[in-house]
Motif scaffolding. Structure first.
Motif, PDB file in Angstrom:
ATOM      1  N   ARG A   1       0.842  -1.198   0.000  1.00 57.35           N
ATOM      2  CA  ARG A   1       0.000   0.000   0.000  1.00 57.35           C
ATOM      3  C   ARG A   1       0.877   1.246   0.000  1.00 57.35           C
ATOM      4  O   ARG A   1       2.071   1.175   0.243  1.00 57.35           O
ATOM      5  N   SER A   2       0.247   2.402  -0.239  1.00 60.64           N
ATOM      6  CA  SER A   2       1.050   3.615  -0.239  1.00 60.64           C
ATOM      7  C   SER A   2       0.622   4.540   0.895  1.00 60.64           C
ATOM      8  O   SER A   2      -0.517   4.477   1.364  1.00 60.64           O
ATOM      9  N   PRO A   3       1.557   5.417   1.316  1.00 62.56           N
ATOM     10  CA  PRO A   3       1.237   6.392   2.360  1.00 62.56           C
ATOM     11  C   PRO A   3      -0.026   7.161   1.985  1.00 62.56           C
ATOM     12  O   PRO A   3      -0.220   7.502   0.826  1.00 62.56           O
ATOM     13  N   GLY A   4      -0.875   7.444   2.966  1.00 65.00           N
ATOM     14  CA  GLY A   4      -2.118   8.155   2.699  1.00 65.00           C
ATOM     15  C   GLY A   4      -3.296   7.195   2.607  1.00 65.00           C
ATOM     16  O   GLY A   4      -4.401   7.532   3.018  1.00 65.00           O
ATOM     17  N   ASP A   5      -3.054   6.007   2.121  1.00 62.93           N
ATOM     18  CA  ASP A   5      -4.058   4.940   2.119  1.00 62.93           C
ATOM     19  C   ASP A   5      -4.459   4.670   3.576  1.00 62.93           C
ATOM     20  O   ASP A   5      -3.600   4.463   4.418  1.00 62.93           O
ATOM     21  N   PRO A   6      -5.769   4.718   3.889  1.00 61.06           N
ATOM     22  CA  PRO A   6      -6.199   4.536   5.282  1.00 61.06           C
ATOM     23  C   PRO A   6      -5.669   3.250   5.916  1.00 61.06           C
ATOM     24  O   PRO A   6      -5.278   3.257   7.081  1.00 61.06           O
ATOM     25  N   ALA A   7      -5.616   2.188   5.137  1.00 62.17           N
ATOM     26  CA  ALA A   7      -5.128   0.923   5.690  1.00 62.17           C
ATOM     27  C   ALA A   7      -3.644   1.028   6.042  1.00 62.17           C
ATOM     28  O   ALA A   7      -3.185   0.451   7.033  1.00 62.17           O
ATOM     29  N   TYR A   8      -2.914   1.786   5.230  1.00 59.36           N
ATOM     30  CA  TYR A   8      -1.490   2.000   5.489  1.00 59.36           C
ATOM     31  C   TYR A   8      -1.325   2.771   6.799  1.00 59.36           C
ATOM     32  O   TYR A   8      -0.539   2.401   7.671  1.00 59.36           O
ATOM     33  N   GLU A   9      -2.104   3.849   6.916  1.00 55.99           N
ATOM     34  CA  GLU A   9      -1.990   4.680   8.121  1.00 55.99           C
ATOM     35  C   GLU A   9      -2.394   3.888   9.367  1.00 55.99           C
ATOM     36  O   GLU A   9      -1.769   4.024  10.419  1.00 55.99           O
ATOM     37  N   ARG A  10      -3.442   3.078   9.224  1.00 51.50           N
ATOM     38  CA  ARG A  10      -3.890   2.265  10.361  1.00 51.50           C
ATOM     39  C   ARG A  10      -2.797   1.297  10.798  1.00 51.50           C
ATOM     40  O   ARG A  10      -2.584   1.093  11.989  1.00 51.50           O
ATOM     41  N   ALA A  11      -2.115   0.721   9.824  1.00 52.20           N
ATOM     42  CA  ALA A  11      -1.105  -0.305  10.124  1.00 52.20           C
ATOM     43  C   ALA A  11       0.099   0.282  10.849  1.00 52.20           C
ATOM     44  O   ALA A  11       0.917  -0.462  11.389  1.00 52.20           O
ATOM     45  N   ARG A  12       0.216   1.612  10.842  1.00 56.83           N
ATOM     46  CA  ARG A  12       1.373   2.229  11.509  1.00 56.83           C
ATOM     47  C   ARG A  12       1.160   2.397  13.004  1.00 56.83           C
ATOM     48  O   ARG A  12       2.069   2.759  13.735  1.00 56.83           O
ATOM     49  N   ARG A  13      -0.062   2.140  13.453  1.00 63.91           N
ATOM     50  CA  ARG A  13      -0.361   2.341  14.875  1.00 63.91           C
ATOM     51  C   ARG A  13      -0.091   1.071  15.676  1.00 63.91           C
ATOM     52  O   ARG A  13      -0.381  -0.028  15.243  1.00 63.91           O
ATOM     53  N   PHE A  14       0.455   1.267  16.852  1.00 62.89           N
ATOM     54  CA  PHE A  14       0.663   0.117  17.743  1.00 62.89           C
ATOM     55  C   PHE A  14       0.728   0.591  19.187  1.00 62.89           C
ATOM     56  O   PHE A  14       0.819   1.789  19.450  1.00 62.89           O
ATOM     57  N   LEU A  15       0.612  -0.370  20.094  1.00 66.59           N
ATOM     58  CA  LEU A  15       0.780  -0.047  21.501  1.00 66.59           C
ATOM     59  C   LEU A  15       2.194  -0.405  21.921  1.00 66.59           C
ATOM     60  O   LEU A  15       2.698  -1.465  21.569  1.00 66.59           O
ATOM     61  N   LEU A  16       2.809   0.502  22.661  1.00 64.99           N
ATOM     62  CA  LEU A  16       4.108   0.217  23.256  1.00 64.99           C
ATOM     63  C   LEU A  16       3.867   0.045  24.752  1.00 64.99           C
ATOM     64  O   LEU A  16       3.342   0.951  25.401  1.00 64.99           O
ATOM     65  N   VAL A  17       4.211  -1.114  25.264  1.00 64.40           N
ATOM     66  CA  VAL A  17       3.895  -1.425  26.660  1.00 64.40           C
ATOM     67  C   VAL A  17       5.175  -1.527  27.475  1.00 64.40           C
ATOM     68  O   VAL A  17       5.968  -2.461  27.301  1.00 64.40           O
ATOM     69  N   ASP A  18       5.377  -0.559  28.342  1.00 64.41           N
ATOM     70  CA  ASP A  18       6.557  -0.487  29.204  1.00 64.41           C
ATOM     71  C   ASP A  18       6.287  -1.278  30.486  1.00 64.41           C
ATOM     72  O   ASP A  18       5.166  -1.268  31.000  1.00 64.41           O
ATOM     73  N   THR A  19       7.299  -1.985  30.977  1.00 68.07           N
ATOM     74  CA  THR A  19       7.135  -2.732  32.229  1.00 68.07           C
ATOM     75  C   THR A  19       8.286  -2.381  33.180  1.00 68.07           C
ATOM     76  O   THR A  19       9.365  -1.997  32.722  1.00 68.07           O
ATOM     77  N   PRO A  20       8.062  -2.510  34.490  1.00 63.18           N
ATOM     78  CA  PRO A  20       9.157  -2.246  35.432  1.00 63.18           C
ATOM     79  C   PRO A  20      10.193  -3.367  35.355  1.00 63.18           C
ATOM     80  O   PRO A  20       9.838  -4.535  35.260  1.00 63.18           O
ATOM     81  N   GLY A  21      11.473  -2.998  35.411  1.00 65.99           N
ATOM     82  CA  GLY A  21      12.521  -3.996  35.284  1.00 65.99           C
ATOM     83  C   GLY A  21      13.062  -4.508  36.605  1.00 65.99           C
ATOM     84  O   GLY A  21      13.772  -5.513  36.643  1.00 65.99           O
ATOM     85  N   HIS A  22      12.737  -3.817  37.686  1.00 72.05           N
ATOM     86  CA  HIS A  22      13.244  -4.223  38.992  1.00 72.05           C
ATOM     87  C   HIS A  22      12.842  -5.665  39.308  1.00 72.05           C
ATOM     88  O   HIS A  22      11.706  -6.062  39.043  1.00 72.05           O
TER      89      HIS A  22
END
Ligand code: GTP
Ligand code: MG
Length: 255
Positions: free
Chosen positions: A63-84
């Motif tokens: 797909r190309s930039p600007g295509d809604p599916a392309y833009e959607r695919a760029r989203r993600f969750l980054l989940v930080d956890t404590p390392g102690h």
């Protein structure tokens, strides 16, 4: 733990690794596009992130930039956890229900793994994470096995002159994990678990990380249990500004 209401269907990337590695620093940089002071984490934190421009999510390659599916695919969750060490149960809980987890970013301080204490702490934690992934794979009931969860070892703090280059980080971690594996097996034997019966011997085998018998542990052995492990260097702070492009390029491949 969510700063914003987010649909739970977003693919997520788990940030694991010892305390002080720079996980929250990376999360902050990703969220604000600027570094900010961090404190040691006591709880997990998830943010919605966007793949930086010019990086194409693997699933939207055609797909190309600007295509809604392309833009959607760029989203993600980054989940930080404590390392102690005493707060690892948060990370364990995230690992136990890895719905929608596309990958694990296991961050280490590339300077602290230059000494034995730092190296061993990272190796023990990483051993346990990889063993969890291996058990998940071998314990899966379907013949195809569960969806793969690849691991990126993000060797952070490359701005410090004491930081080891990624190749050396890899060699040292593999060596240290070989030792961790040996001492854990010895611990089981000493506690009498392996002596009891054949069943237990089998159980013990499942506690053994990687293929390749008693020889040295290597990350590529994890490929047989559906886990690719890559080591890439970078820095969140210092140097001539952040250098996180190799990590995000890896993340793009998982989206
Ligand atoms: P826990 O929350 O305890 O698990 O640690 P963490 O992995 O979240 O570490 P955090 O992001 O809080 O960073 C720890 C320290 O390392 C902070 O003082 C950061 O400023 C510093 N730090 C993070 N990234 C870098 C880097 O790339 N280079 C240098 N020199 N310092 C860094
Ligand atoms: Mg933190």
């Amino acid at each position: 733990i969510y700063r914003r209401a987010t649909p739970t269907t977003l693919p997520s990337l788990l940030l694991l690794g010892p305390s002080g590695a720079g996980k929250t620093a990376l999360l902050t940089l990703t969220e604000r596009d600027a570094a900010a002071p961090t404190h040691t984490s006591t709880a997990p934190l998830a943010i919605e992130a966007l793949l930086p421009p010019r990086l194409t999510p693997a699933s939207a390659h055609y797909r190309s930039p600007g295509d809604p599916a392309y833009e959607r695919a760029r989203r993600f969750l980054l989940v930080d956890t404590p390392g102690h060490g005493k707060l690892r149960h948060f990370a364990t809980a995230q690992l136990a229900s890895p719905a929608n987890v596309r990958g694990i970013v296991f961050m280490i301080d590339a300077a602290s793994v230059a000494d034995e204490a730092g190296l061993n702490e990272a190796a023990e934690y990483l051993h346990d994470v990889l063993l969890t992934l291996q058990k998940r794979y071998t314990g899966a009931r379907t013949s195809k096995g569960p969806v793969e969860i690849p691991v990126l070892i993000a060797a952070n703090k490359s701005d410090l002159f004491t930081a080891l280059p990624p190749q050396l980080v890899q060699i040292n971690l593999e060596k240290a994990i070989t030792q961790v594996r040996k001492s854990k097996a010895q611990g089981l034997k000493d506690s009498g678990v392996a002596l009891a019966a054949d069943d237990d011997a089998l159980d013990e085998e499942r506690e053994w990380l990687g293929e390749g018998g008693d020889g040295p542990f290597e990350f590529r052995q994890m490929e047989e249990v559906g886990t690719s492990v890559k080591v890439r260097g970078g820095n969140v702070l210092g140097g001539d500004g952040p250098d996180v492009k190799d990590w995000f390029a890896w993340i793009a491949q998982q989206l």
